[in-house]
Design a protein around this motif. Sequence first.
Motif, PDB file in Angstrom:
ATOM      1  N   LYS A   4       0.849  -1.192   0.000  1.00 19.46           N
ATOM      2  CA  LYS A   4       0.000   0.000   0.000  1.00 19.46           C
ATOM      3  C   LYS A   4       0.889   1.249   0.000  1.00 19.46           C
ATOM      4  N   ILE A   5       0.637   2.141  -0.936  1.00 19.68           N
ATOM      5  CA  ILE A   5       1.407   3.381  -1.054  1.00 19.68           C
ATOM      6  C   ILE A   5       0.533   4.568  -0.673  1.00 19.68           C
ATOM      7  N   LEU A   6       1.061   5.417   0.200  1.00 25.61           N
ATOM      8  CA  LEU A   6       0.394   6.683   0.510  1.00 25.61           C
ATOM      9  C   LEU A   6       0.980   7.761  -0.387  1.00 25.61           C
ATOM     10  N   ILE A   7       0.126   8.541  -1.021  1.00 23.22           N
ATOM     11  CA  ILE A   7       0.549   9.601  -1.936  1.00 23.22           C
ATOM     12  C   ILE A   7       0.435  10.931  -1.213  1.00 23.22           C
ATOM     13  N   ALA A   8       1.580  11.525  -0.915  1.00 19.29           N
ATOM     14  CA  ALA A   8       1.627  12.751  -0.111  1.00 19.29           C
ATOM     15  C   ALA A   8       1.679  13.972  -1.012  1.00 19.29           C
ATOM     16  N   ASN A   9       0.631  14.146  -1.809  1.00 18.82           N
ATOM     17  CA  ASN A   9       0.584  15.269  -2.728  1.00 18.82           C
ATOM     18  C   ASN A   9      -0.855  15.492  -3.171  1.00 18.82           C
ATOM     19  N   ARG A  10      -1.045  16.332  -4.167  1.00 15.32           N
ATOM     20  CA  ARG A  10      -2.386  16.679  -4.636  1.00 15.32           C
ATOM     21  C   ARG A  10      -2.356  16.915  -6.152  1.00 15.32           C
ATOM     22  N   GLY A  11      -3.527  17.176  -6.727  1.00 15.54           N
ATOM     23  CA  GLY A  11      -3.604  17.571  -8.121  1.00 15.54           C
ATOM     24  C   GLY A  11      -3.173  16.497  -9.099  1.00 15.54           C
ATOM     25  N   GLU A  12      -2.677  16.948 -10.251  1.00 17.11           N
ATOM     26  CA  GLU A  12      -2.378  16.014 -11.333  1.00 17.11           C
ATOM     27  C   GLU A  12      -1.287  15.014 -10.970  1.00 17.11           C
ATOM     28  N   ILE A  13      -0.309  15.402 -10.157  1.00 18.69           N
ATOM     29  CA  ILE A  13       0.762  14.460  -9.841  1.00 18.69           C
ATOM     30  C   ILE A  13       0.258  13.370  -8.902  1.00 18.69           C
ATOM     31  N   ALA A  14      -0.660  13.700  -7.999  1.00 16.43           N
ATOM     32  CA  ALA A  14      -1.236  12.676  -7.126  1.00 16.43           C
ATOM     33  C   ALA A  14      -2.000  11.651  -7.953  1.00 16.43           C
ATOM     34  N   LEU A  15      -2.736  12.129  -8.948  1.00 14.80           N
ATOM     35  CA  LEU A  15      -3.484  11.230  -9.822  1.00 14.80           C
ATOM     36  C   LEU A  15      -2.535  10.398 -10.687  1.00 14.80           C
ATOM     37  N   ARG A  16      -1.453  11.010 -11.133  1.00 14.99           N
ATOM     38  CA  ARG A  16      -0.446  10.296 -11.941  1.00 14.99           C
ATOM     39  C   ARG A  16       0.154   9.129 -11.153  1.00 14.99           C
ATOM     40  N   VAL A  17       0.528   9.370  -9.915  1.00 15.53           N
ATOM     41  CA  VAL A  17       1.119   8.318  -9.085  1.00 15.53           C
ATOM     42  C   VAL A  17       0.081   7.255  -8.750  1.00 15.53           C
ATOM     43  N   LEU A  18      -1.140   7.684  -8.475  1.00 17.25           N
ATOM     44  CA  LEU A  18      -2.222   6.745  -8.156  1.00 17.25           C
ATOM     45  C   LEU A  18      -2.440   5.767  -9.308  1.00 17.25           C
ATOM     46  N   ILE A  72      -2.248   4.799  10.434  1.00 15.63           N
ATOM     47  CA  ILE A  72      -3.677   4.484  10.500  1.00 15.63           C
ATOM     48  C   ILE A  72      -4.085   3.524   9.383  1.00 15.63           C
ATOM     49  N   THR A  73      -3.544   3.756   8.186  1.00 15.72           N
ATOM     50  CA  THR A  73      -3.961   2.977   7.010  1.00 15.72           C
ATOM     51  C   THR A  73      -3.071   1.767   6.741  1.00 15.72           C
ATOM     52  N   GLY A  74      -1.934   1.696   7.400  1.00 13.55           N
ATOM     53  CA  GLY A  74      -1.015   0.587   7.164  1.00 13.55           C
ATOM     54  C   GLY A  74      -0.195   0.731   5.895  1.00 13.55           C
ATOM     55  N   ALA A  75      -0.020   1.955   5.419  1.00 10.55           N
ATOM     56  CA  ALA A  75       0.797   2.176   4.218  1.00 10.55           C
ATOM     57  C   ALA A  75       2.253   1.849   4.520  1.00 10.55           C
ATOM     58  N   ASP A  76       2.902   1.117   3.630  1.00 14.05           N
ATOM     59  CA  ASP A  76       4.302   0.763   3.859  1.00 14.05           C
ATOM     60  C   ASP A  76       5.278   1.590   3.031  1.00 14.05           C
ATOM     61  N   ALA A  77       4.751   2.534   2.237  1.00 12.78           N
ATOM     62  CA  ALA A  77       5.613   3.413   1.449  1.00 12.78           C
ATOM     63  C   ALA A  77       4.883   4.723   1.188  1.00 12.78           C
ATOM     64  N   VAL A  78       5.666   5.770   0.936  1.00 11.55           N
ATOM     65  CA  VAL A  78       5.117   7.092   0.620  1.00 11.55           C
ATOM     66  C   VAL A  78       5.745   7.605  -0.658  1.00 11.55           C
ATOM     67  N   HIS A  79       4.903   8.006  -1.605  1.00 10.27           N
ATOM     68  CA  HIS A  79       5.395   8.697  -2.800  1.00 10.27           C
ATOM     69  C   HIS A  79       5.097  10.181  -2.611  1.00 10.27           C
ATOM     70  N   PRO A  80       6.142  11.029  -2.643  1.00 11.65           N
ATOM     71  CA  PRO A  80       5.927  12.460  -2.360  1.00 11.65           C
ATOM     72  C   PRO A  80       5.563  13.308  -3.566  1.00 11.65           C
ATOM     73  N   GLY A  81       5.566  12.727  -4.784  1.00 12.59           N
ATOM     74  CA  GLY A  81       5.297  13.532  -5.971  1.00 12.59           C
ATOM     75  C   GLY A  81       6.399  14.546  -6.185  1.00 12.59           C
ATOM     76  N   TYR A  82       6.023  15.793  -6.508  1.00 14.30           N
ATOM     77  CA  TYR A  82       6.989  16.888  -6.590  1.00 14.30           C
ATOM     78  C   TYR A  82       6.470  18.046  -5.754  1.00 14.30           C
ATOM     79  N   GLY A  83       7.357  18.970  -5.388  1.00 17.43           N
ATOM     80  CA  GLY A  83       6.949  20.045  -4.495  1.00 17.43           C
ATOM     81  C   GLY A  83       6.691  19.525  -3.092  1.00 17.43           C
ATOM     82  N   PHE A  84       6.044  20.337  -2.260  1.00 20.15           N
ATOM     83  CA  PHE A  84       5.729  19.983  -0.879  1.00 20.15           C
ATOM     84  C   PHE A  84       6.927  19.317  -0.189  1.00 20.15           C
ATOM     85  N   LEU A  85       6.814  18.029   0.196  1.00 19.85           N
ATOM     86  CA  LEU A  85       7.862  17.370   0.984  1.00 19.85           C
ATOM     87  C   LEU A  85       8.775  16.480   0.141  1.00 19.85           C
ATOM     88  N   SER A  86       8.712  16.626  -1.174  1.00 21.97           N
ATOM     89  CA  SER A  86       9.440  15.698  -2.053  1.00 21.97           C
ATOM     90  C   SER A  86      10.948  15.801  -1.916  1.00 21.97           C
TER      91      SER A  86
END
Length: 447
Positions: A4-18, A72-86
Amino acid sequence: MFQKILIANRGEIALRVLRAAKELGIKTVVVHSTADADAMHVRLADESVCIGPPPSRDSYLNIHQIVAACEITGADAVHPGYGFLSENARFADILAAHNITFIGPSGDHIRIMGDKIEAKRTAKRLGIPVVPGSEGAVSDEGEAKRIAGEIGYPVIIKATAGGGGRGMKVARTEQDLIQALQTASSEAGAAFGNSEVYIEKFLEKPRHIEIQVFGDGAGKGIHLGERDCSLQRRHQKVWEEANSPALNEEQRAQIGEICARAIADLGYSGAGTIEFLYEDGEFYFIEMNTRLQVEHPVTEAITGIDLVHEQIRVASGGGLSVRQDEIRFQGHAIECRINAEDPRTFTPSPGTITHFHTPGGLGIRVDSGVYSGYRIPPYYDSLIGKLIVHGRNRVECMMRLRRALDEFVVDGIKTTLPLFRDLVGNADIANGDYDIHWLEKHLAETV
């Protein structure tokens, strides 16, 4: 592979990673602010967690909330996208301490490349050509005058922790230098909490060329060619293309091999982009971005390699999926960044999209998370979508781009679509004859 991957971003890049995660059979979790509750990536994810109010500092930059969402969700990885915390080394370190994989390089590599002076030192050590300039931060006026005199005017003052054009000033004479030094330092302190600046030779008509690289973290590295990102406004990229109209095959292979070897020697893991100024046949390192770039789709178009798949594969310990000799560059690709902005003043244009129609057909791709009825919030970056066009060659690509721009409809807000319709008909652009100053000069002449 991750569960399970948590996507720590928003907008088009969050959808791209999803989308990439779903293709790999990986469950997805997205985090969102209250302003993004109706966003497309929130609707499509397997799970979503609201992490705070609209301001980024209280949501997308809130490390504590994001780590809590992982637990909370049991995600074992985080994809940060670009910007924010990447490119936040502390975030990568905290995730590691919680046994959560950061889909990106190590915190140490993020730190090295996030400090412009240390990045330049590292690049030089790795055999990457650099711009002549100071060896470190400069604060003393006498030292600044000495260095500028040695490398020759004009010079540019840059923030050591900077980006996006903030903390950057050009000095053409010694008289300009002290004022530029003080202004750049003040801007850097206000924008980044670090007022240190350094000096480099200012190139008059360079192009901005960047090399996409990947490392497996175990001594192997590859490059996936270059992107030309020279069409910029206020140091912000507007239009990107691959391959660059300015390079030939020999230059492309030479700088690519230098970068791939450097990444291997560094022991770097994941995606990265080494950025250069290019003038009169010479490359000069300016920085390395330790993340996925906004413009990564043009590289995907000409290589057929899914860069997000590759990021996930490398981060999960699977290594690189291709060898350098297996990469083939096919055709030409151009990306236009469609922003919710007035096309002349470039002021933000948030609001409700009343009608949204994207172009289609062979070689057309649109990366966007918006839809008819979606309200563009005023709190974030103005990018609402990217139009990526691929053709067998640059001429076909430009023809296809012109047609795609004519089909693209966004009603209810102002966008930069008219700017691209203007550019695609310009003779300089058609001939690939432009540099990093071209767009601002063009805009000043057409006002």
